[in-house]
Design an enzyme around this catalytic site. Structure first.
Site, PDB file in Angstrom:
ATOM      1  N   CYS A 130       2.971  -2.235  -2.333  1.00 37.29           N
ATOM      2  CA  CYS A 130       3.954  -1.186  -2.046  1.00 37.29           C
ATOM      3  C   CYS A 130       4.808  -0.899  -3.284  1.00 37.29           C
ATOM      4  O   CYS A 130       5.744  -1.650  -3.576  1.00 37.29           O
ATOM      5  CB  CYS A 130       4.818  -1.632  -0.857  1.00 37.29           C
ATOM      6  SG  CYS A 130       6.049  -0.415  -0.389  1.00 37.29           S
ATOM      7  N   CYS A 133       8.455  -0.120  -2.592  1.00 41.23           N
ATOM      8  CA  CYS A 133       9.266  -1.298  -2.254  1.00 41.23           C
ATOM      9  C   CYS A 133       9.561  -2.141  -3.492  1.00 41.23           C
ATOM     10  O   CYS A 133      10.675  -2.617  -3.668  1.00 41.23           O
ATOM     11  CB  CYS A 133       8.529  -2.204  -1.267  1.00 41.23           C
ATOM     12  SG  CYS A 133       7.714  -1.336   0.058  1.00 41.23           S
ATOM     13  N   ASP A 134       8.556  -2.355  -4.330  1.00 42.03           N
ATOM     14  CA  ASP A 134       8.675  -3.382  -5.375  1.00 42.03           C
ATOM     15  C   ASP A 134       8.766  -2.833  -6.798  1.00 42.03           C
ATOM     16  O   ASP A 134       8.970  -3.606  -7.739  1.00 42.03           O
ATOM     17  CB  ASP A 134       7.465  -4.340  -5.294  1.00 42.03           C
ATOM     18  CG  ASP A 134       7.417  -5.056  -3.947  1.00 42.03           C
ATOM     19  OD1 ASP A 134       8.489  -5.240  -3.348  1.00 42.03           O
ATOM     20  OD2 ASP A 134       6.308  -5.422  -3.501  1.00 42.03           O
TER      21      ASP A 134
END
Ligand SMILES: Cc1cc2nc3c(=O)[nH]c(=O)nc-3n(C[C@H](O)[C@H](O)[C@H](O)COP(=O)(O)OP(=O)(O)OC[C@H]3O[C@@H](n4cnc5c(N)ncnc54)[C@H](O)[C@@H]3O)c2cc1C
Length: 302
Positions: A130, A133-134
């Protein structure tokens, strides 16, 4: 008899239970593996509004605690089928059958993996599924995105805003994704396409240090040094067993829009398992709220 039977104890399912319980409905959440869903494998979440930083497991446990304190019942078991009977639905597990007046499908997705031995070991230590997300954890670093569809292209574009260099590794010599996206990436100075290449191995023991790639045309192996690998080769929805109950799209996602309504009255879909553009905690929680309230409305009009 439950008012609302929720299949899947991730963010969407547990949020739906909170809304159902607060509306005075008897709610059960049936979770096949571990409560919390995908986010339990994340060490740090920094994009949930109102919470600057939290581990995925703490986030999940807070949500579960909140749902249970409101009176939601929880079961750990895999739902194998849902059958529609006169005025109700029956959720079957290997142990038991749960009769429910309405159903919320919140089964999430799993991410397609490369299938390399080191991959599982280095999830959260450089391997990610992701970029949204990261990505921010890889500011000014070199990373690789693996994949050739729109998700991979969008991930590469997103990461090019943070990272020093982004290698976009694809096994074919042409991308499947939108041409306009490819063109935008071609114009970025810090994005390099590595085509006709597959990932043979991940370098590094405790953190990702690089990749060994295989050039399919020359049959030669070569290395790139990266500290992050973003695997964007597809989501796998968990909806096959419900295909007789609700309509699925060609990718296996449940056909439902922002209102979370499915093709079957009384059955709602929430979170990553439904057709949608953005698969995140915020959108899963939003769907949980919408589906929970939609189920209450359905029950009122039954
Ligand atoms: C490593 C990682 C890091 C991430 N980081 C972030 C982040 O920082 N911020 C962010 O916003 N998002 C992040 N995401 C994405 C986020 O986790 C998902 O968007 C979110 O979890 C979706 O919630 P969900 O409830 O729809 O599905 P899921 O979390 O996938 O939960 C679905 C649950 O349903 C269960 N289930 C499935 N089928 C059945 C069945 N037949 N019977 C019973 N149970 C069943 C599964 O076991 C699972 O627990 C991350 C994802 C991953 C993988």
């Amino acid at each position: 008899m439950y008012d609302i039977g929720i299949i899947g104890g991730g963010t969407a399912g547990m949020t739906a239970a909170i809304y159902g319980q607060r509306a005075g409905k008897r709610t059960v959440i049936i979770e096949g593996t571990n409560f919390g869903g995908q986010i339990t494998s994340s060490t740090n979440v920094e994009n949930y509004p109102g919470i600057a930083s939290v581990s995925g497991s703490e986030f999940s446990m807070n949500l579960l605690d909140q749902a249970m304190k409101l009176g939601a019942e929880t079961v750990v078991d895999q739902v194998s089928t849902v059958t529609k009977e006169e005025g109700m639905f029956v959720l079957e597990t290997s142990e038991k059958a749960y009769p429910c007046r309405s159903v919320i499908l919140a089964t999430g997705v799993t991410h397609r993996h490369l299938g390399i031995e080191k991959e599982e070991k280095l999830v959260g230590a450089g391997v990610s599924y992701c970029a949204t997300c990261d990505g921010a954890f890889f500011r000014d670093r070199d990373v690789a995105v693996i994949g050739g569809g729109n998700t991979a292209l969008q991930d590469a574009e997103f990461l090019s805003n943070y990272c020093r260099k982004v290698y976009l590794v694809h096994r074919r010599d042409e991308f499947r994704g939108e041409k306009s996206l490819v063109k935008r990436l071609e114009e970025k100075e810090n994005v390099e396409f590595v085509l006709s290449a597959t990932v043979k191995d991940i370098l590094g023991e405790s953190m990702v240090e690089g990749l060994i790639l295989h050039n399919k045309k020359t049959e030669e192996d070569f290395q790139i040094e990266v500290s992050g690998v973003f695997v964007a080769i597809g989501h796998i929805p968990q909806n096959d067993r419900f295909k007789e109950l609700v309509e699925l799209d060609e990718g296996g996602f449940i056909e439902a829009k922002e209102d979370c309504l499915t093709s079957c009255p009384g059955v709602f879909a929430a979170g990553d398992c439904r057709t949608k553009e953005v698969r995140q905690l915020t959108t899963a929680a939003a769907d949980g709220a919408v589906a929970g309230l939609a189920a209450c409305k359905y029950l009122a009009g039954e």
